[in-house]
Design a protein around this motif. Structure first.
Motif, PDB file in Angstrom:
ATOM      1  N   VAL A  78       0.876  -1.164   0.000  1.00  0.00           N
ATOM      2  CA  VAL A  78       0.000   0.000   0.000  1.00  0.00           C
ATOM      3  C   VAL A  78       0.916   1.217   0.000  1.00  0.00           C
ATOM      4  O   VAL A  78       1.904   1.263   0.725  1.00  0.00           O
ATOM      5  CB  VAL A  78      -0.978   0.022   1.193  1.00  0.00           C
ATOM      6  CG1 VAL A  78      -1.988  -1.108   1.082  1.00  0.00           C
ATOM      7  CG2 VAL A  78      -0.265  -0.043   2.528  1.00  0.00           C
ATOM      8  N   ILE A  79       0.597   2.178  -0.853  1.00  0.00           N
ATOM      9  CA  ILE A  79       1.431   3.365  -1.022  1.00  0.00           C
ATOM     10  C   ILE A  79       0.982   4.458  -0.064  1.00  0.00           C
ATOM     11  O   ILE A  79      -0.206   4.759   0.042  1.00  0.00           O
ATOM     12  CB  ILE A  79       1.359   3.872  -2.487  1.00  0.00           C
ATOM     13  CG1 ILE A  79       1.860   2.801  -3.461  1.00  0.00           C
ATOM     14  CG2 ILE A  79       2.144   5.176  -2.656  1.00  0.00           C
ATOM     15  CD1 ILE A  79       3.312   2.403  -3.277  1.00  0.00           C
ATOM     16  N   LEU A  80       1.943   5.049   0.606  1.00  0.00           N
ATOM     17  CA  LEU A  80       1.681   6.142   1.542  1.00  0.00           C
ATOM     18  C   LEU A  80       2.364   7.420   1.044  1.00  0.00           C
ATOM     19  O   LEU A  80       3.321   7.354   0.269  1.00  0.00           O
ATOM     20  CB  LEU A  80       2.175   5.772   2.937  1.00  0.00           C
ATOM     21  CG  LEU A  80       1.560   4.482   3.502  1.00  0.00           C
ATOM     22  CD1 LEU A  80       2.190   4.113   4.822  1.00  0.00           C
ATOM     23  CD2 LEU A  80       0.060   4.620   3.653  1.00  0.00           C
ATOM     24  N   THR A  85       3.905   9.513   7.313  1.00  0.00           N
ATOM     25  CA  THR A  85       2.669   8.734   7.251  1.00  0.00           C
ATOM     26  C   THR A  85       2.954   7.257   7.509  1.00  0.00           C
ATOM     27  O   THR A  85       2.155   6.573   8.142  1.00  0.00           O
ATOM     28  CB  THR A  85       1.970   8.929   5.888  1.00  0.00           C
ATOM     29  OG1 THR A  85       1.798  10.330   5.652  1.00  0.00           O
ATOM     30  CG2 THR A  85       0.619   8.248   5.851  1.00  0.00           C
ATOM     31  N   VAL A  86       4.097   6.774   7.041  1.00  0.00           N
ATOM     32  CA  VAL A  86       4.500   5.387   7.330  1.00  0.00           C
ATOM     33  C   VAL A  86       4.622   5.209   8.840  1.00  0.00           C
ATOM     34  O   VAL A  86       4.071   4.266   9.412  1.00  0.00           O
ATOM     35  CB  VAL A  86       5.826   5.024   6.617  1.00  0.00           C
ATOM     36  CG1 VAL A  86       6.327   3.653   7.070  1.00  0.00           C
ATOM     37  CG2 VAL A  86       5.667   5.071   5.103  1.00  0.00           C
ATOM     38  N   ASP A  87       5.328   6.133   9.487  1.00  0.00           N
ATOM     39  CA  ASP A  87       5.495   6.044  10.944  1.00  0.00           C
ATOM     40  C   ASP A  87       4.156   6.153  11.665  1.00  0.00           C
ATOM     41  O   ASP A  87       3.906   5.428  12.636  1.00  0.00           O
ATOM     42  CB  ASP A  87       6.447   7.134  11.440  1.00  0.00           C
ATOM     43  CG  ASP A  87       7.899   6.845  11.105  1.00  0.00           C
ATOM     44  OD1 ASP A  87       8.264   5.654  10.950  1.00  0.00           O
ATOM     45  OD2 ASP A  87       8.678   7.813  11.004  1.00  0.00           O
ATOM     46  N   ARG A  88       3.290   7.049  11.204  1.00  0.00           N
ATOM     47  CA  ARG A  88       1.981   7.209  11.849  1.00  0.00           C
ATOM     48  C   ARG A  88       1.152   5.939  11.707  1.00  0.00           C
ATOM     49  O   ARG A  88       0.525   5.477  12.668  1.00  0.00           O
ATOM     50  CB  ARG A  88       1.240   8.414  11.265  1.00  0.00           C
ATOM     51  CG  ARG A  88      -0.004   8.749  12.074  1.00  0.00           C
ATOM     52  CD  ARG A  88      -0.665  10.032  11.633  1.00  0.00           C
ATOM     53  NE  ARG A  88      -1.507   9.755  10.482  1.00  0.00           N
ATOM     54  CZ  ARG A  88      -1.460  10.392   9.317  1.00  0.00           C
ATOM     55  NH1 ARG A  88      -0.613  11.368   9.120  1.00  0.00           N
ATOM     56  NH2 ARG A  88      -2.267  10.064   8.339  1.00  0.00           N
ATOM     57  N   MET A  89       1.166   5.335  10.507  1.00  0.00           N
ATOM     58  CA  MET A  89       0.410   4.095  10.306  1.00  0.00           C
ATOM     59  C   MET A  89       0.967   2.990  11.205  1.00  0.00           C
ATOM     60  O   MET A  89       0.211   2.245  11.827  1.00  0.00           O
ATOM     61  CB  MET A  89       0.455   3.665   8.845  1.00  0.00           C
ATOM     62  CG  MET A  89      -0.349   2.415   8.564  1.00  0.00           C
ATOM     63  SD  MET A  89      -0.288   2.014   6.802  1.00  0.00           S
ATOM     64  CE  MET A  89      -1.354   0.585   6.785  1.00  0.00           C
ATOM     65  N   LEU A 131       4.307   1.440   2.306  1.00  0.00           N
ATOM     66  CA  LEU A 131       5.465   1.971   1.581  1.00  0.00           C
ATOM     67  C   LEU A 131       5.317   3.424   1.164  1.00  0.00           C
ATOM     68  O   LEU A 131       4.344   3.803   0.520  1.00  0.00           O
ATOM     69  CB  LEU A 131       5.675   1.116   0.323  1.00  0.00           C
ATOM     70  CG  LEU A 131       6.690   1.565  -0.708  1.00  0.00           C
ATOM     71  CD1 LEU A 131       8.115   1.485  -0.160  1.00  0.00           C
ATOM     72  CD2 LEU A 131       6.563   0.710  -1.977  1.00  0.00           C
ATOM     73  N   TYR A 132       6.313   4.209   1.507  1.00  0.00           N
ATOM     74  CA  TYR A 132       6.535   5.499   0.860  1.00  0.00           C
ATOM     75  C   TYR A 132       7.595   5.227  -0.196  1.00  0.00           C
ATOM     76  O   TYR A 132       8.684   4.743   0.113  1.00  0.00           O
ATOM     77  CB  TYR A 132       7.035   6.563   1.841  1.00  0.00           C
ATOM     78  CG  TYR A 132       7.683   7.719   1.122  1.00  0.00           C
ATOM     79  CD1 TYR A 132       6.905   8.647   0.422  1.00  0.00           C
ATOM     80  CD2 TYR A 132       9.064   7.862   1.092  1.00  0.00           C
ATOM     81  CE1 TYR A 132       7.505   9.684  -0.282  1.00  0.00           C
ATOM     82  CE2 TYR A 132       9.664   8.895   0.403  1.00  0.00           C
ATOM     83  CZ  TYR A 132       8.888   9.798  -0.286  1.00  0.00           C
ATOM     84  OH  TYR A 132       9.480  10.818  -0.989  1.00  0.00           O
ATOM     85  N   GLU A 133       7.284   5.505  -1.442  1.00  0.00           N
ATOM     86  CA  GLU A 133       8.226   5.332  -2.550  1.00  0.00           C
ATOM     87  C   GLU A 133       8.285   6.674  -3.269  1.00  0.00           C
ATOM     88  O   GLU A 133       7.254   7.174  -3.728  1.00  0.00           O
ATOM     89  CB  GLU A 133       7.751   4.217  -3.484  1.00  0.00           C
ATOM     90  CG  GLU A 133       8.809   3.643  -4.398  1.00  0.00           C
ATOM     91  CD  GLU A 133       9.205   4.575  -5.531  1.00  0.00           C
ATOM     92  OE1 GLU A 133      10.386   4.583  -5.901  1.00  0.00           O
ATOM     93  OE2 GLU A 133       8.339   5.316  -6.041  1.00  0.00           O
ATOM     94  N   PRO A 134       9.457   7.319  -3.344  1.00  0.00           N
ATOM     95  CA  PRO A 134       9.542   8.693  -3.828  1.00  0.00           C
ATOM     96  C   PRO A 134       8.846   8.979  -5.166  1.00  0.00           C
ATOM     97  O   PRO A 134       8.245  10.035  -5.326  1.00  0.00           O
ATOM     98  CB  PRO A 134      11.047   8.952  -3.929  1.00  0.00           C
ATOM     99  CG  PRO A 134      11.659   8.015  -2.949  1.00  0.00           C
ATOM    100  CD  PRO A 134      10.769   6.797  -2.961  1.00  0.00           C
ATOM    101  N   THR A 135       8.898   8.069  -6.102  1.00  0.00           N
ATOM    102  CA  THR A 135       8.279   8.309  -7.406  1.00  0.00           C
ATOM    103  C   THR A 135       6.781   8.059  -7.373  1.00  0.00           C
ATOM    104  O   THR A 135       5.985   8.919  -7.742  1.00  0.00           O
ATOM    105  CB  THR A 135       8.928   7.414  -8.481  1.00  0.00           C
ATOM    106  OG1 THR A 135      10.338   7.653  -8.485  1.00  0.00           O
ATOM    107  CG2 THR A 135       8.360   7.705  -9.844  1.00  0.00           C
ATOM    108  N   ILE A 136       6.373   6.888  -6.908  1.00  0.00           N
ATOM    109  CA  ILE A 136       4.960   6.504  -6.926  1.00  0.00           C
ATOM    110  C   ILE A 136       4.146   7.336  -5.935  1.00  0.00           C
ATOM    111  O   ILE A 136       3.021   7.725  -6.215  1.00  0.00           O
ATOM    112  CB  ILE A 136       4.798   5.000  -6.620  1.00  0.00           C
ATOM    113  CG1 ILE A 136       5.493   4.179  -7.702  1.00  0.00           C
ATOM    114  CG2 ILE A 136       3.335   4.602  -6.520  1.00  0.00           C
ATOM    115  CD1 ILE A 136       5.576   2.700  -7.387  1.00  0.00           C
TER     116      ILE A 136
END
Length: 145
Positions: A78-80, A85-89, A131-136
């Motif tokens: 799942v994209i964040l 936001t990753v840490d908050r989730m 996942l935080y992914e810089p491009t997506i």
């Protein structure tokens, strides 16, 4: 190179051993909303952008069902929006995950490619990467047809 004809990998169907438990997991942890429930053995969810189907393994197959030692599908993601936001989730779901039948697989971590994520599993052991992914993560989705 031309653009692909598809609009992304936005549908996933999983066979589950206990549909009510899996349903609760995806509703409570990932906020999935039911869009169709054709019968007691199938439920279809949407996040607003994606579609997830859960299919109960039939009772006559369940006793013979043996999960593989290692699943072929490594994980789904799942994209964040950002690392915060990753840490908050992670903070929000950690206290709930065991109660809902899942486990934390890997703690939040910065990856070599600049992405940032953690992993958790659902009640059947399917691994999900938050996942935080810089491009997506920068992409914005249209809300229409």
């Amino acid at each position: 190179m031309s653009l692909p004809l598809h609009r992304g990998l936005r549908h996933l169907a999983l066979r589950v051993t206990d549909l009510p438990t899996s349903r609760r997991f995806y509703e409570e942890l990932l906020g999935m909303k039911v869009v169709w429930e054709p019968d007691a053995d199938n439920v279809y969810f949407s996040s607003g952008h994606d579609n997830l189907a859960l299919h109960q393994i039939p009772q006559n197959e369940l006793s013979a069902y043996r999960p593989p030692q290692g699943q072929l599908l490594d994980h789904v993601g799942v994209i964040l929006d950002n690392p915060q936001t990753v840490d908050r989730m992670f903070t929000e779901i950690s206290p709930k995950i065991a109660r809902l039948g899942g486990t934390i697989v890997k703690q939040p971590k910065q990856h070599r490619d600049g992405s940032y994520s953690f992993y958790f599993s659902d009640p059947d052991g399917n691994v999900i990467q938050a996942l935080y992914e810089p491009t997506i993560s920068k992409l914005r989705w249209e809300t229409g047809t």
